[in-house]
Write a protein that holds these residues in place. Structure first.
Motif, PDB file in Angstrom:
ATOM      1  N   PRO A 394      58.575  20.812  58.312  1.00 48.66           N
ATOM      2  CA  PRO A 394      57.245  21.078  58.865  1.00 48.66           C
ATOM      3  C   PRO A 394      57.093  22.498  59.388  1.00 48.66           C
ATOM      4  O   PRO A 394      55.996  23.066  59.347  1.00 48.66           O
ATOM      5  N   VAL A 395      58.174  23.103  59.864  1.00 51.52           N
ATOM      6  CA  VAL A 395      58.107  24.483  60.355  1.00 51.52           C
ATOM      7  C   VAL A 395      57.845  25.441  59.204  1.00 51.52           C
ATOM      8  O   VAL A 395      56.983  26.326  59.292  1.00 51.52           O
ATOM      9  N   VAL A 396      58.562  25.259  58.103  1.00 50.54           N
ATOM     10  CA  VAL A 396      58.365  26.119  56.935  1.00 50.54           C
ATOM     11  C   VAL A 396      56.949  25.957  56.395  1.00 50.54           C
ATOM     12  O   VAL A 396      56.259  26.950  56.125  1.00 50.54           O
ATOM     13  N   LYS A 397      56.501  24.711  56.259  1.00 48.34           N
ATOM     14  CA  LYS A 397      55.168  24.498  55.698  1.00 48.34           C
ATOM     15  C   LYS A 397      54.097  25.119  56.587  1.00 48.34           C
ATOM     16  O   LYS A 397      53.225  25.858  56.107  1.00 48.34           O
ATOM     17  N   ALA A 398      54.134  24.843  57.858  1.00 45.40           N
ATOM     18  CA  ALA A 398      53.052  25.269  58.754  1.00 45.40           C
ATOM     19  C   ALA A 398      53.148  26.745  59.120  1.00 45.40           C
ATOM     20  O   ALA A 398      52.172  27.488  59.005  1.00 45.40           O
ATOM     21  N   MET A 399      54.297  27.190  59.573  1.00 45.19           N
ATOM     22  CA  MET A 399      54.390  28.570  60.047  1.00 45.19           C
ATOM     23  C   MET A 399      54.266  29.562  58.898  1.00 45.19           C
ATOM     24  O   MET A 399      53.582  30.587  59.009  1.00 45.19           O
ATOM     25  N   PHE A 400      54.903  29.282  57.777  1.00 41.04           N
ATOM     26  CA  PHE A 400      54.817  30.215  56.651  1.00 41.04           C
ATOM     27  C   PHE A 400      53.379  30.353  56.169  1.00 41.04           C
ATOM     28  O   PHE A 400      52.936  31.447  55.822  1.00 41.04           O
ATOM     29  N   THR A 401      52.658  29.248  56.104  1.00 39.30           N
ATOM     30  CA  THR A 401      51.281  29.329  55.601  1.00 39.30           C
ATOM     31  C   THR A 401      50.346  29.950  56.629  1.00 39.30           C
ATOM     32  O   THR A 401      49.417  30.682  56.259  1.00 39.30           O
ATOM     33  N   ASP A 402      50.578  29.686  57.906  1.00 38.04           N
ATOM     34  CA  ASP A 402      49.810  30.379  58.951  1.00 38.04           C
ATOM     35  C   ASP A 402      50.031  31.885  58.857  1.00 38.04           C
ATOM     36  O   ASP A 402      49.077  32.679  58.875  1.00 38.04           O
ATOM     37  N   LEU A 403      51.278  32.286  58.758  1.00 39.07           N
ATOM     38  CA  LEU A 403      51.599  33.708  58.728  1.00 39.07           C
ATOM     39  C   LEU A 403      51.158  34.353  57.417  1.00 39.07           C
ATOM     40  O   LEU A 403      50.753  35.522  57.393  1.00 39.07           O
ATOM     41  N   GLY A 404      51.225  33.604  56.322  1.00 38.39           N
ATOM     42  CA  GLY A 404      50.739  34.124  55.053  1.00 38.39           C
ATOM     43  C   GLY A 404      49.250  34.385  55.095  1.00 38.39           C
ATOM     44  O   GLY A 404      48.763  35.416  54.597  1.00 38.39           O
ATOM     45  N   ASN A 405      48.508  33.469  55.703  1.00 36.06           N
ATOM     46  CA  ASN A 405      47.066  33.665  55.860  1.00 36.06           C
ATOM     47  C   ASN A 405      46.778  34.853  56.782  1.00 36.06           C
ATOM     48  O   ASN A 405      45.880  35.657  56.515  1.00 36.06           O
ATOM     49  N   ASP A 406      47.548  34.972  57.843  1.00 31.41           N
ATOM     50  CA  ASP A 406      47.395  36.138  58.732  1.00 31.41           C
ATOM     51  C   ASP A 406      47.635  37.433  57.965  1.00 31.41           C
ATOM     52  O   ASP A 406      46.898  38.421  58.132  1.00 31.41           O
ATOM     53  N   ALA A 407      48.674  37.450  57.135  1.00 32.06           N
ATOM     54  CA  ALA A 407      48.999  38.661  56.384  1.00 32.06           C
ATOM     55  C   ALA A 407      47.887  39.015  55.405  1.00 32.06           C
ATOM     56  O   ALA A 407      47.528  40.191  55.253  1.00 32.06           O
ATOM     57  N   ALA A 408      47.326  38.001  54.740  1.00 35.00           N
ATOM     58  CA  ALA A 408      46.229  38.264  53.797  1.00 35.00           C
ATOM     59  C   ALA A 408      45.029  38.857  54.519  1.00 35.00           C
ATOM     60  O   ALA A 408      44.387  39.794  54.017  1.00 35.00           O
ATOM     61  N   ASN A 409      44.722  38.359  55.690  1.00 35.58           N
ATOM     62  CA  ASN A 409      43.598  38.903  56.451  1.00 35.58           C
ATOM     63  C   ASN A 409      43.906  40.287  57.011  1.00 35.58           C
ATOM     64  O   ASN A 409      43.007  41.133  57.119  1.00 35.58           O
ATOM     65  N   LEU A 410      45.161  40.538  57.359  1.00 38.83           N
ATOM     66  CA  LEU A 410      45.540  41.888  57.770  1.00 38.83           C
ATOM     67  C   LEU A 410      45.418  42.872  56.609  1.00 38.83           C
ATOM     68  O   LEU A 410      45.063  44.047  56.804  1.00 38.83           O
ATOM     69  N   ALA A 411      45.706  42.394  55.401  1.00 41.79           N
ATOM     70  CA  ALA A 411      45.536  43.269  54.236  1.00 41.79           C
ATOM     71  C   ALA A 411      44.072  43.638  54.058  1.00 41.79           C
ATOM     72  O   ALA A 411      43.736  44.810  53.804  1.00 41.79           O
ATOM     73  N   VAL A 412      43.189  42.641  54.201  1.00 40.59           N
ATOM     74  CA  VAL A 412      41.753  42.932  54.125  1.00 40.59           C
ATOM     75  C   VAL A 412      41.368  43.953  55.189  1.00 40.59           C
ATOM     76  O   VAL A 412      40.626  44.906  54.934  1.00 40.59           O
ATOM     77  N   GLN A 413      41.887  43.781  56.391  1.00 40.96           N
ATOM     78  CA  GLN A 413      41.573  44.692  57.491  1.00 40.96           C
ATOM     79  C   GLN A 413      42.104  46.094  57.208  1.00 40.96           C
ATOM     80  O   GLN A 413      41.452  47.094  57.540  1.00 40.96           O
ATOM     81  N   THR A 414      43.262  46.187  56.613  1.00 37.91           N
ATOM     82  CA  THR A 414      43.829  47.490  56.269  1.00 37.91           C
ATOM     83  C   THR A 414      42.922  48.236  55.286  1.00 37.91           C
ATOM     84  O   THR A 414      42.704  49.451  55.404  1.00 37.91           O
ATOM     85  N   TYR A 415      42.382  47.503  54.338  1.00 41.42           N
ATOM     86  CA  TYR A 415      41.468  48.102  53.357  1.00 41.42           C
ATOM     87  C   TYR A 415      40.096  48.400  53.950  1.00 41.42           C
ATOM     88  O   TYR A 415      39.326  49.167  53.370  1.00 41.42           O
ATOM     89  N   GLY A 416      39.765  47.755  55.075  1.00 44.66           N
ATOM     90  CA  GLY A 416      38.439  47.957  55.658  1.00 44.66           C
ATOM     91  C   GLY A 416      37.368  47.386  54.744  1.00 44.66           C
ATOM     92  O   GLY A 416      37.525  46.320  54.149  1.00 44.66           O
ATOM     93  N   LEU A 429      43.200  37.207  47.908  1.00 49.13           N
ATOM     94  CA  LEU A 429      44.405  36.750  48.596  1.00 49.13           C
ATOM     95  C   LEU A 429      44.052  35.983  49.858  1.00 49.13           C
ATOM     96  O   LEU A 429      44.681  34.956  50.177  1.00 49.13           O
ATOM     97  N   ALA A 430      43.045  36.457  50.587  1.00 50.18           N
ATOM     98  CA  ALA A 430      42.619  35.770  51.806  1.00 50.18           C
ATOM     99  C   ALA A 430      42.050  34.389  51.478  1.00 50.18           C
ATOM    100  O   ALA A 430      42.297  33.409  52.192  1.00 50.18           O
ATOM    101  N   ARG A 431      41.287  34.321  50.394  1.00 46.10           N
ATOM    102  CA  ARG A 431      40.712  33.023  50.008  1.00 46.10           C
ATOM    103  C   ARG A 431      41.787  32.082  49.465  1.00 46.10           C
ATOM    104  O   ARG A 431      41.821  30.903  49.784  1.00 46.10           O
ATOM    105  N   ASP A 432      42.670  32.612  48.634  1.00 42.85           N
ATOM    106  CA  ASP A 432      43.716  31.769  48.057  1.00 42.85           C
ATOM    107  C   ASP A 432      44.659  31.225  49.128  1.00 42.85           C
ATOM    108  O   ASP A 432      45.124  30.084  49.046  1.00 42.85           O
ATOM    109  N   SER A 433      44.952  32.042  50.126  1.00 47.18           N
ATOM    110  CA  SER A 433      45.940  31.646  51.130  1.00 47.18           C
ATOM    111  C   SER A 433      45.455  30.493  52.002  1.00 47.18           C
ATOM    112  O   SER A 433      46.267  29.732  52.542  1.00 47.18           O
ATOM    113  N   ARG A 434      44.145  30.337  52.130  1.00 44.81           N
ATOM    114  CA  ARG A 434      43.618  29.413  53.133  1.00 44.81           C
ATOM    115  C   ARG A 434      43.949  27.958  52.856  1.00 44.81           C
ATOM    116  O   ARG A 434      44.172  27.170  53.779  1.00 44.81           O
ATOM    117  N   ILE A 435      44.015  27.582  51.585  1.00 42.24           N
ATOM    118  CA  ILE A 435      44.249  26.176  51.257  1.00 42.24           C
ATOM    119  C   ILE A 435      45.650  25.725  51.660  1.00 42.24           C
ATOM    120  O   ILE A 435      45.869  24.558  51.981  1.00 42.24           O
TER     121      ILE A 435
END
Length: 596
Positions: A394-416, A429-435
């Motif tokens: 459960p840690v791998v499933k939840a934390m990895f996907t939370d952090l992956g979604n965070d990273a995708a949104n940080l990438a969007v923010q980096t691009y502005g 990437l942000a949309r794909d990561s959410r599911i």
């Protein structure tokens, strides 16, 4: 644009330096494998995903899948890519040799899966679902079913889906209404409707094997009355070729936020012929074997998204010119400095970096223990590894996907603003990561599983696989001249986890809502301590490589910098998590429902 180069150097570090790959190669199941072979396999996989899958990622998102005259069509290039995928043997990497598989460790399979998910998450769902179904069939299927289906599934000739969800039941599978009635030939007839079925129908394979949850006529109510059935799209002939069409059809495709290249189907089963997998009314047992495999796989999806998000953001940050460095002009020959010079951009890039590298290290640890749980030399070794995998799933499933979604949104923010439009591909990437935070059990469900099932199981025995190595590392390195300060921070975070564990165990016994209120924060706290332990070990290894030259010198220096960033900027979150856990449920549950 989406930028991705397989991180092969870091993968080599993870399996050969951070984790002891020879521990696996000493096992009979993997005696023909060594680190050199593993690295060669990863290199070839990296070429395939870069050259074949990555160029299809944007195409799959823009075209999506289509339902035409009862046939589901995948996006342009997917069929050819899947054929090449199977021809090259990537579908059979970790498959059982008895059924045509290559028998490589799950550790290698996990890293290949990461690369696939980075390059093209939608594509990865097709073989990924098949792997989960094979796990259930291997453990609970009859010899006849295994001999008839596993070889085809391992080769990729046939794929599979998991048919659990119905309109009225998602997490609460006790509400399943699909029915199965016995037939005279020993098979069953399955009738009902399923929704949200990933890879439920498509044109990539000649047959699709559906694993379907359903109720027998005499089934008891609730979760204890569920059975699992294998229902093929086409009924196999005696020679193993697909025969007549079974009573299962795709009635609609879901229109989704992301993973549009993956066919997410509504399926109707109308007197479809199926076979029981495992025992009657024991479908949840077989289903959880499949689900746990998929939960680890979904966690790796989060890791894959984090890596491509990081690489894409770095490429843009080095290229995009805006403003000048606050410390003084860095590139006087340019009209402005690249944005990578700015501290806040560095904050985002470093967060993505330590997310991807830390999760890769933890994912490989769990995958290695999964290999041990299946092939370990002794019953005790297998049991201990199984306990650790159970705790960390459960840690791998939840934390990895939370952090992956965070990273995708940080990438969007980096691009502005350029990240918000489709041209560069990071909004995909942000949309794909959410599911990934939702399917195979929402991340809130993972947290409840951790505190409700995994902690109390075997009187807390599952915790040993994490707590004991962390405790040993602290004892051995508390006075280390270079690691002592970092070890002190780890010790405080680990102490917070121990106290939180005791708090939840004590309060949860008298009030289950107290444990549930703490669950999500406790899962993140557990995951951060595990990452901190691995980053400390990484720093220990990197610090010993003072004689490294060339690219390796820069690699180890980057590891030390990344470890320090994790300890300075990420690990302090553990203190806040502990305070939130200690606050209890009161403020969360006090507001009357009619006031919301």
């Amino acid at each position: 644009m989406q930028t991705y180069t397989p991180p092969l150097r870091d993968m080599k570090f993870v399996i050969s330096e951070l984790h002891d790959f020879s521990r696996l190669t000493k096992l009979d199941a993997f005696s023909a494998i060594d680190a050199d072979l593993a690295e060669t396999v990863l290199e070839e996989a990296g070429k395939f995903v870069s050259e074949v899958l990555l160029p299809l990622n944007v195409i799959g998102d823009r075209e999506g899948c289509r339902l035409e005259n009862g046939i589901v069509r995948t996006p342009t290039g997917f069929r050819e890519a899947y054929a090449a995928f199977c021809e090259a043997g990537w579908s059979s990497v970790t498959g059982l040799p008895d059924y045509g598989g290559q028998g490589l460790p799950e550790t290698i399979g996990m890293l290949i899966s990461e690369m696939i998910c980075s390059a093209n998450l939608s594509f990865g769902l097709y073989p990924g679902l098949t792997n989960g179904a094979m796990t259930a069939l291997r453990k609970y299927g009859s010899e006849d079913l295994k001999s008839r289906y596993l070889e085809k599934m391992i080769s990729g000739t046939w794929s599979a889906s998991m048919c659990l969800t119905e309109a009225q039941c998602g997490t609460d599978l006790g509400l399943v209404r699909t029915r199965a009635t016995p037939a005279d030939d020993g098979s069953w007839r399955v009738t009902g409707s399923k929704i949200f079925i990933s890879a439920g129908d498509h044109d990539l394979t000649e047959n699709i094997v559906h694993l379907v949850l359903a109720r027998l006529p005499d089934a008891p109510a609730g979760i204890k009355g569920i059975s699992l059935f294998l229902v093929p799209k086409f009924l196999p002939r005696e020679d193993g070729s697909p025969g007549e069409r079974n009573g299962v059809v795709c009635t609609a495709l879901e229109h989704k936020m992301g993973i549009r290249g993956s066919a997410t189907c509504q399926l109707s089963f109308d007197d479809a012929k199926g076979w029981l997998v495992g025992q009657a009314h024991k479908g949840m047992q077989a289903m959880f074997a499949m689900m746990n495999s998929e939960r680890l796989g979904v966690g790796i999806q989060g890791l894959g998204i984090a890596e491509i998000s990081y690489q894409s953001a770095v490429a843009y940050a080095k290229d995009r010119l805006q403003g000048r460095s606050l410390a003084g002009t860095r590139y006087p020959n340019l009209p402005a400095d690249p944005i990578i010079v700015h501290p806040d951009v560095r904050r985002m890039l470093m967060t993505m970096r330590v997310t991807a590298e830390g999760c890769r290290a933890l994912g490989a640890w769990v995958a290695g223990e999964l290999d041990i749980s299946e092939h370990g030399a002794s019953e005790t070794e297998r049991r201990d590894a199984e306990d650790f995998v159970a705790l960390m799933t459960p840690v791998v499933k939840a934390m990895f996907t939370d952090l992956g979604n965070d990273a995708a949104n940080l990438a969007v923010q980096t691009y502005g603003g350029h990240g918000y439009i489709v041209d560069h591909g990071v909004e995909q990437l942000a949309r794909d990561s959410r599911i990934a935070m939702i399917y195979e059990g929402t991340n809130g469900i993972q947290a409840l599983d951790l505190v409700g099932r995994k902690l109390p199981a075997h009187t807390g025995r599952n915790l040993r696989g994490l707590f004991h190595p962390v405790s040993r590392f602290i004892e051995e390195n508390r006075s280390h001249p270079a690691l002592g300060k970092m070890t002190g921070h780890l010790e405080r975070a680990f102490g917070a986890l121990q106290l939180a564990t005791g708090h939840i165990a004590q309060r949860g016994m008298s009030d289950p809502e107290e444990a549930a209120a703490a669950a999500t924060d406790y899962l993140r706290l557990t995951g951060l301590v595990a990452l901190a332990f691995l980053w400390a070990r990484t720093a220990q290894i990197a610090g010993s490589k003072t004689d490294a030259q060339g690219p390796d010198k820069a690699f180890y220096a980057a590891k030390l910098s990344s470890a320090q960033f994790f300890y300075d900027r990420i690990l302090p979150d553990t203190a806040a998590l502990y305070l939130k856990i200690k606050s209890g449920k009161a403020s969360m549950m006090s507001l009357p429902e009619d006031v919301f």
